[in-house]
Write a protein that holds these residues in place. Structure first.
Motif, mmCIF file in Angstrom:
data_model
loop_
_atom_site.group_PDB
_atom_site.id
_atom_site.type_symbol
_atom_site.label_atom_id
_atom_site.label_comp_id
_atom_site.label_asym_id
_atom_site.label_seq_id
_atom_site.Cartn_x
_atom_site.Cartn_y
_atom_site.Cartn_z
ATOM 1 N N MET A 261 0.848 -1.192 0.000
ATOM 2 C CA MET A 261 0.000 0.000 0.000
ATOM 3 C C MET A 261 0.883 1.241 0.000
ATOM 4 O O MET A 261 1.781 1.363 0.829
ATOM 5 N N SER A 262 0.606 2.151 -0.911
ATOM 6 C CA SER A 262 1.407 3.379 -0.948
ATOM 7 C C SER A 262 0.620 4.511 -1.581
ATOM 8 O O SER A 262 -0.350 4.290 -2.310
ATOM 9 N N VAL A 263 1.065 5.717 -1.293
ATOM 10 C CA VAL A 263 0.583 6.938 -1.941
ATOM 11 C C VAL A 263 1.826 7.681 -2.384
ATOM 12 O O VAL A 263 2.700 7.969 -1.557
ATOM 13 N N ARG A 264 1.905 8.003 -3.677
ATOM 14 C CA ARG A 264 3.146 8.612 -4.162
ATOM 15 C C ARG A 264 2.922 9.214 -5.549
ATOM 16 O O ARG A 264 2.037 8.755 -6.286
ATOM 17 N N PRO A 265 3.718 10.218 -5.927
ATOM 18 C CA PRO A 265 3.691 10.677 -7.319
ATOM 19 C C PRO A 265 4.182 9.538 -8.208
ATOM 20 O O PRO A 265 5.226 8.946 -7.952
ATOM 21 N N THR A 266 3.408 9.224 -9.241
ATOM 22 C CA THR A 266 3.671 8.035 -10.054
ATOM 23 C C THR A 266 3.491 8.354 -11.526
ATOM 24 O O THR A 266 2.575 9.085 -11.904
ATOM 25 N N LEU A 267 4.355 7.790 -12.358
ATOM 26 C CA LEU A 267 4.193 7.901 -13.803
ATOM 27 C C LEU A 267 3.258 6.792 -14.268
ATOM 28 O O LEU A 267 3.482 5.609 -13.957
ATOM 29 N N ARG A 354 15.926 11.028 -12.429
ATOM 30 C CA ARG A 354 16.471 12.212 -13.097
ATOM 31 C C ARG A 354 17.706 12.665 -12.350
ATOM 32 O O ARG A 354 17.647 12.967 -11.153
ATOM 33 N N LEU A 355 18.827 12.699 -13.066
ATOM 34 C CA LEU A 355 20.096 13.110 -12.484
ATOM 35 C C LEU A 355 20.569 14.389 -13.159
ATOM 36 O O LEU A 355 20.343 14.594 -14.362
ATOM 37 N N GLN A 356 21.238 15.243 -12.422
ATOM 38 C CA GLN A 356 21.888 16.425 -12.989
ATOM 39 C C GLN A 356 23.389 16.155 -12.951
ATOM 40 O O GLN A 356 23.986 16.104 -11.876
ATOM 41 N N VAL A 357 23.979 15.929 -14.127
ATOM 42 C CA VAL A 357 25.359 15.438 -14.178
ATOM 43 C C VAL A 357 26.255 16.375 -14.983
ATOM 44 O O VAL A 357 25.787 17.163 -15.816
ATOM 45 N N ARG A 358 27.564 16.251 -14.718
ATOM 46 C CA ARG A 358 28.528 16.990 -15.533
ATOM 47 C C ARG A 358 28.579 16.385 -16.928
ATOM 48 O O ARG A 358 28.528 15.169 -17.095
ATOM 49 N N ASP A 359 28.652 17.238 -17.925
ATOM 50 C CA ASP A 359 28.656 16.781 -19.311
ATOM 51 C C ASP A 359 30.090 16.475 -19.718
ATOM 52 O O ASP A 359 30.829 17.330 -20.203
ATOM 53 N N CYS A 360 30.499 15.204 -19.491
ATOM 54 C CA CYS A 360 31.861 14.797 -19.802
ATOM 55 C C CYS A 360 31.861 13.324 -20.210
ATOM 56 O O CYS A 360 30.895 12.595 -19.944
ATOM 57 N N PRO A 361 32.926 12.858 -20.852
ATOM 58 C CA PRO A 361 32.963 11.466 -21.313
ATOM 59 C C PRO A 361 32.821 10.467 -20.155
ATOM 60 O O PRO A 361 33.342 10.693 -19.054
ATOM 61 N N LEU A 426 13.619 10.640 -7.859
ATOM 62 C CA LEU A 426 13.114 9.276 -8.006
ATOM 63 C C LEU A 426 11.596 9.253 -7.964
ATOM 64 O O LEU A 426 10.980 9.845 -7.064
ATOM 65 N N MET A 427 10.972 8.597 -8.917
ATOM 66 C CA MET A 427 9.553 8.286 -8.884
ATOM 67 C C MET A 427 9.328 6.883 -9.423
ATOM 68 O O MET A 427 10.189 6.351 -10.149
#
Length: 432
Positions: A261-267, A354-361, A426-427
């Motif tokens: 049982m849960s309540v959460r923002p969900t796609l 969703r991650l916010q990452v450095r744009d590198c190899p 996270l969702m």
């Protein structure tokens, strides 16, 4: 057809109480012609009986004494709200041998087992259709219409405030705080909106539906709760791009004798009927082993929708009294059919990250390796070329089904990477 008069005592003359009184006064003849019972207002009790509620109550019906309303009624309606004095009124009515109708979801979620046990001992009815999803007859459907089914899953959009906010954010590109402020001005959100936006209103309803679905009173504690307060517009946009909508979703599932049982923002997929329930409306999807999926839709709150559900309950109980068949359909049947309630860490799901990452190899390779080491497989991935001012880019990942415990372990490792510049968003995903 013989019509029997049934006296109604209402405790609580606020918005919903006034709506119930108005509905009875306006439509008691219609109910009598259809059901063979005539609902008659005996007493309406409230501490304030001078404020005009827009309903012309017959002389001598209004009172400030709740005990009088209980004493004079054949059926007692509790519309006070809260979990203290309302509980007392309900138990007093039950001890007096009076059936009760209530819309009090919080009280039932916290004290339902005690109330239903008292009603069983006293041999009286307790009905509570209006406690979940307003005018949608979901309680009656689970208790009667789907009685031959083993319920596998229930998904519910059951808070109009949250659904209104998410709909406007998606349609207008407005941020959460802006839409919340508008919702408060329009009366769709309370001055203190935490009960709605933090998910607890939906959690109360989740506890009630789970008990009905599975025949065991689990209470509120096992319901995992997350709200929409921290939801960002970017996530709604990415969800749309990937073919999903984000809803504050009540999730009730059974698997191998266990319950989640849960309540959460969900796609949820955009092409489903549930995903297209918008604005202040509610929807509940129920899946049974025989019937398959059924969807219930309508207004989940408001004076008239809630009053409609209350008066429907009153009519049912009045029929029971008229034909001498009390507890024909008990409010709740205990069963103890399930082993236990799973914690979120014990559950499995698909995930949105969703991650916010450095744009590198090597960024994607490093992240994919951590996920793979935890047996988490990537289903979809988005990385746009647009950089933020600090040189970072957003990386959005959808996973295949994975254990929540493994996902949490992966997130802990991702947090240590120098390429990751902020906490991972996270969702969960439900492929309805």
């Amino acid at each position: 057809m013989t019509v029997k008069e049934i006296k109604i005592g209402i405790i609580g003359f606020g918005t919903v109480g006034a709506g119930v009184a108005a509905n009875i006064l306006a439509n008691s003849d219609v109910i009598a012609s259809r059901a063979g019972v005539k609902l008659v207002l005996a007493k309406v009790a409230d501490l304030d009986i001078t404020t005009d509620r827009g309903v012309r109550i017959p002389e001598g019906v209004l009172t400030t004494d709740a005990a009088e309303a209980i004493r004079e009624a054949d059926i007692v309606v509790e519309l006070v709200g809260g979990t203290t004095v309302a509980k007392k009124f309900i138990l007093d009515a039950i001890r007096a041998g009076k059936p009760v109708v209530t819309a009090n979801k919080a009280l039932l979620a916290l004290h339902g087992e005690e109330i239903f046990s008292a009603a069983e001992a006293a041999g009286v009815d307790v009905y509570y259709e209006a406690s979940v999803a307003g005018g949608i007859p979901i309680i009656k459907a689970l208790r009667e219409g789907l009685v031959s089914n083993r319920i596998h899953r229930i998904y519910g959009i059951m808070n109009g405030t949250c659904n209104y906010i998410l709909t406007r954010m998606e349609n207008e590109g407005a941020d959460f705080n802006t839409v919340l402020a508008d919702a408060q001005k329009l009366g769709y959100a309370e001055a203190n909106p935490s009960l709605d936006i933090d998910g607890f209103d939906t959690a109360h309803k989740t506890a009630i539906l789970a008990a009905l679905a599975f025949g065991e009173w689990f209470g509120l504690d096992p319901v995992h709760v997350e709200g929409i307060r921290d939801l960002e517009l970017a996530d709604l946009r990415y969800a749309e791009e990937l073919g999903y909508r984000i809803k504050l979703l009540s999730v009730i599932k059974e698997s191998e004798g266990n319950v989640q049982m849960s309540v959460r923002p969900t796609l949820i997929p955009r092409n489903t009927l549930l995903a297209n329930i918008s604005d202040v409306f509610n929807g509940v999807l129920v899946e049974g082993d025989t019937v398959g999926q059924t969807l219930f839709y309508g207004r989940g709150a408001g004076r008239n929708a809630t009053a409609s559900a209350v008066v429907a309950d009153l009519t049912d109980v009045a029929i029971n009294l008229a034909v001498g068949s009390v507890r024909r359909t008990p409010a709740f049947r205990s069963g103890k059919l399930f082993r236990r309630v799973l914690t979120m860490e014990e559950s499995e799901s698909r995930f949105y990250l969703r991650l916010q990452v450095r744009d590198c190899p090597g960024v994607i390779a490093s992240i994919a390796q951590i996920l793979a080491d935890k047996s988490i497989s990537i289903s979809s991935l988005i990385q746009h070329e647009r950089r933020e001012a600090d040189g970072t880019v957003a990386l959005v990942i959808l996973t295949h089904s994975a254990a929540e415990k493994s996902l949490r372990a992966a997130l802990a490792e991702l947090a240590t990477l120098s390429i990751n510049q902020s906490p991972v968003k996270l969702m969960r995903i439900e492929d309805i």
